[in-house]
Design an enzyme around this catalytic site. Structure first.
Site, short mmCIF file in Angstrom:
data_model
loop_
_atom_site.label_atom_id
_atom_site.label_comp_id
_atom_site.label_asym_id
_atom_site.label_seq_id
_atom_site.Cartn_x
_atom_site.Cartn_y
_atom_site.Cartn_z
N CYS A 54 63.23 75.15 -5.66
CA CYS A 54 62.75 73.91 -5.03
C CYS A 54 62.39 72.87 -6.09
O CYS A 54 61.83 73.18 -7.14
CB CYS A 54 61.55 74.22 -4.15
SG CYS A 54 60.96 72.76 -3.27
N CYS A 58 54.52 71.95 -6.13
CA CYS A 58 53.31 72.49 -5.48
C CYS A 58 52.70 73.57 -6.38
O CYS A 58 53.38 74.57 -6.70
CB CYS A 58 53.66 73.07 -4.12
SG CYS A 58 54.59 71.90 -3.09
N CYS A 61 52.97 77.39 -5.57
CA CYS A 61 54.21 77.95 -5.04
C CYS A 61 55.15 78.56 -6.09
O CYS A 61 55.62 77.88 -6.99
CB CYS A 61 54.96 76.87 -4.27
SG CYS A 61 56.45 77.53 -3.51
N CYS A 98 59.35 82.41 12.27
CA CYS A 98 59.20 81.16 11.55
C CYS A 98 60.14 81.19 10.35
O CYS A 98 60.05 82.08 9.51
CB CYS A 98 57.74 81.02 11.09
SG CYS A 98 57.46 79.47 10.23
N CYS A 130 60.12 78.75 15.06
CA CYS A 130 59.43 77.73 14.27
C CYS A 130 60.24 77.53 12.99
O CYS A 130 60.88 78.47 12.50
CB CYS A 130 58.02 78.23 13.94
SG CYS A 130 57.09 77.13 12.85
N CYS A 190 52.72 72.75 13.97
CA CYS A 190 51.96 73.79 13.28
C CYS A 190 51.58 73.19 11.92
O CYS A 190 52.46 72.82 11.15
CB CYS A 190 52.84 75.02 13.10
SG CYS A 190 52.09 76.31 12.09
N ARG A 262 45.86 80.61 12.80
CA ARG A 262 46.67 81.69 12.20
C ARG A 262 46.08 82.21 10.90
O ARG A 262 45.93 81.46 9.94
CB ARG A 262 48.10 81.20 11.93
CG ARG A 262 48.76 80.77 13.18
CD ARG A 262 50.21 80.37 13.05
NE ARG A 262 50.62 79.92 14.35
CZ ARG A 262 51.08 80.70 15.32
NH1 ARG A 262 51.25 81.99 15.10
NH2 ARG A 262 51.38 80.22 16.50
#
Ligand code: SF4
Length: 365
Positions: A54, A58, A61, A98, A130, A190, A262
């Protein structure tokens, strides 16, 4: 049902968060019981359909290409592979799948069309679908809705102020804009965040202000405890204590009474007793499977044992909202617009992100 308040202030939320624990738990559990069945917890399965590589930075991550972690990158999964995984998840009690792709934003084209086909396939298995694919335009949200998407995940991660200490490659407003694009469809929202990234309690309250003042509030809010992964800028963060997690769940339940809260990443660091207290405080969903995208998660059998011990039942799909209709690709009235939106790149620098990036670069040489 409790009346939902949409003008929470940081001060009010801090007051709740800092209450004596027994009072906080009692209040949260009371609100929880008014709005949800306390013995029902949704089991969702998180599937990484495209892993690693990616372009974002972040700080938490391991999938960011610029850091050196042990994550192995994978191209987009096939529809067949996703169907097999979804069937497996269904057979072990999951009512929601998801799908996460490590993208900055969705680009129209073959890969997005493949994701739309995955959405159609899972919806036809009578499971809630999701997706978490990064930033999306209104047209892309509409195409997902038409395919039968039930929810779109896009986390705010932290308060607006602390977000700048974790991510430099996009702005907070971009997140809100994507949520807004999803809201223009009938797909549910969400959105939640992560605690334990070095933020203070004011930041946690700030994130809950941002989420609870959305109108409508998100139908689902994941509360993650940071799993510090070696090679990421946040690798040295100490794990959050279970008490902080319980307080965060309880506060979320009080300010967002109807939302599905969650209990997400970080469950491997929690005891069963700790998780039971989170359920009592208002958590009513967990993620199942031995991996959460790329980080460890309890085994599904262990979770089912825990459910048995606590007398919990997995939530049936479409309990909160009716199943969306799927429109087949050949009958779709929506076209890809091929838009190239200008998502922000604030590009301020974050010292620890730069250090992690430099370390990764040195290791590659
Ligand atoms: S959290 Fe998502 S956007 Fe950020 S680096 Fe990881 S995969 Fe990319």
């Amino acid at each position: 049902m409790s009346a939902t308040k949409h003008n929470w202030t940081k001060e009010e939320i801090l007051e709740i968060y800092n209450k004596p624990l027994m009072e906080l738990l009692y209040e949260a559990a009371t609100i929880h019981r008014k709005n949800h069945d306390p013995n029902v917890v949704q089991v969702s399965t998180l599937l990484s359909i495209k892993t690693g590589g990616c372009s974002e930075d972040c700080g938490y991550c391991p999938q960011a290409a610029r850091y050196h972690t042990n994550v192995e990158g994978n191209d987009l999964m096939t529809v067949k592979q996703v169907k097999a995984q979804a069937l497996r998840a269904k057979s072990t009690g999951s009512s929601r799948v998801c799908m996460g792709a490590a993208w900055r934003n969705v680009k129209d084209g073959e890969e997005f069309d493949q994701v739309l086909e995955m959405v159609r396939t899972i919806n036809k298995l009578d499971m809630e679908v999701c997706c978490t694919l990064g930033m999306i335009t209104e047209n892309q949200a509409q195409r997902l809705a038409e395919a039968g998407l039930y929810a779109y995940n896009h986390n705010l991660d932290s308060s607006e102020e602390y977000y700048k200490e974790v991510i430099s490659t996009r702005g907070y407003q971009d997140r809100l804009d994507t949520i807004d694009n999803v809201r223009k469809t009938n797909v549910t929202v969400c959105s939640g965040g992560i605690i334990g990234m070095g933020e203070n309690i004011e930041d946690r309250a700030g994130m809950l202000v941002a989420l609870s003042t959305l109108n409508p509030q998100p139908e689902s809010t994941p509360i993650n405890a940071l799993v510090a992964v070696e090679g990421t800028p946040l690798e040295d963060q100490e794990p959050v204590s279970i008490w902080e997690m319980i307080r965060m769940v309880a506060t979320t339940r009080i300010v967002m009474p109807e939302t599905q809260v969650r209990l997400s990443a970080g469950r491997t660091q929690m005891t069963r007793e700790g998780q039971a207290m989170c359920f009592f405080a208002g958590a009513n969903s967990i993620f199942a499977g031995d991996k959460l995208l790329t980080t460890p998660n309890p085994d599904v059998n262990e979770d089912m044992e825990m459910f048995k011990e606590l007398g919990l039942n997995p939530q049936k799909p479409f309990t909160k909202k009716v199943q969306p209709q799927t429109v087949e690709a050949a009958e779709s009235k929506l076209e890809a617009l091929g838009e190239k939106p200008r998502w922000t790149r604030p590009e301020h620098t974050i010292a620890r992100n730069e250090v992690a990036k430099a370390k990764a670069k040195a290791m590659k040489q």
